[in-house]
Write a protein that holds these residues in place. Structure first.
Motif, short mmCIF file in Angstrom:
data_model
loop_
_atom_site.label_atom_id
_atom_site.label_comp_id
_atom_site.label_asym_id
_atom_site.label_seq_id
_atom_site.Cartn_x
_atom_site.Cartn_y
_atom_site.Cartn_z
N ARG A 7 0.85 -1.53 -0.31
CA ARG A 7 0.15 -0.13 -0.40
C ARG A 7 0.77 1.06 0.30
O ARG A 7 0.90 2.36 -0.81
CB ARG A 7 -0.67 0.16 0.98
N GLN A 8 1.83 1.56 0.69
CA GLN A 8 3.15 2.32 1.32
C GLN A 8 3.31 2.72 0.35
O GLN A 8 3.57 4.09 -0.88
CB GLN A 8 3.98 2.20 2.38
N GLU A 9 4.16 1.85 -0.77
CA GLU A 9 4.84 1.27 -1.90
C GLU A 9 3.99 2.02 -2.74
O GLU A 9 4.69 2.80 -3.84
CB GLU A 9 5.72 0.50 -2.06
N TYR A 10 2.95 1.64 -3.31
CA TYR A 10 2.24 1.78 -4.61
C TYR A 10 1.20 3.47 -4.46
O TYR A 10 1.36 3.73 -5.55
CB TYR A 10 1.38 1.32 -5.24
N LEU A 11 1.42 3.52 -3.33
CA LEU A 11 0.96 4.77 -3.12
C LEU A 11 1.94 6.57 -3.39
O LEU A 11 1.79 6.93 -4.28
CB LEU A 11 0.39 5.53 -1.67
#
Length: 197
Positions: A7-11
């Motif tokens: 989630r964080q990486e793709y945000l």
């Protein structure tokens, strides 16, 4: 990687897209949605509306393309019931009045909009941040769409939209995760479950 890390990486990856890249990706995704819809007997398609200034996929482009190319296809959009993690669904047409919720997401005014029963929805354009090669997705963590899917018909076609290609596997999938039938990226359509499964 697990859902939280993905989630964080793709945000972060989404934030790094330039305006030109994002517009180009939006255009290609819209074209691929149109290709997928050709010759399908859908009557009602559900789509999310993009959160303002978030860099989400511009579903307004898709909505405009559907109205031009598939004028008999009705469009439904969600309304989040305040104080819950549940959604209701309403018709989106030229007369629909939109209001902006606390997360800066446009929603139909539920007081004056036409409600749509989830069981009447034939296909759903699904928001996500990442997806894997088996068709499972990482959303924003609220579980809204997993709950929504349980109220849809088993044959409702779930179509993810992503700027990016899949990861190999989401490590912490669970029995409540519902896989997609397809995921559309700017340059490819990924098929997963058949529409009869």
């Amino acid at each position: 990687m697990n859902k939280s890390a993905l989630r964080q990486e793709y945000l972060d990856k989404r934030k790094l897209l330039t305006k030109e890249e994002k517009e180009n990706f939006d255009t290609h995704i819209t074209a691929n949605v149109k290709k997928l819809l050709i010759n399908r007997p859908f009557r009602i398609i559900h789509t999310f509306l993009p959160q303002l200034n978030s860099g989400e996929i511009d579903t307004w482009k898709i909505i405009s393309a559907i109205r031009r190319s598939f004028p008999f296809l009705k469009i439904a959009v969600p309304y989040i019931l305040p104080g819950t993690r549940e959604m209701e669904h309403f018709l989106l047409d030229e007369q629909t009045e939109l209001i902006t919720n606390q997360w800066k997401i446009p929603e139909p005014n539920p007081v004056i909009s036409q409600k749509i029963n989830p069981e009447s929805i034939d296909a759903v354009l699904v928001p996500l941040l990442a997806f894997d090669e088996d068709g499972f997705r990482v959303g924003y963590g609220g579980g809204y769409y997993d709950r929504f899917f349980t109220g849809c018909r088993p044959d409702a076609v779930k179509i993810g939209l992503s700027f990016f290609d899949p990861v190999k596997k989401i490590e912490d999938r669970n029995e409540f995760d519902i896989p997609l039938n397809f995921c559309i990226t700017p340059f490819r359509l990924y098929p997963f479950l058949s529409e009869n499964e």
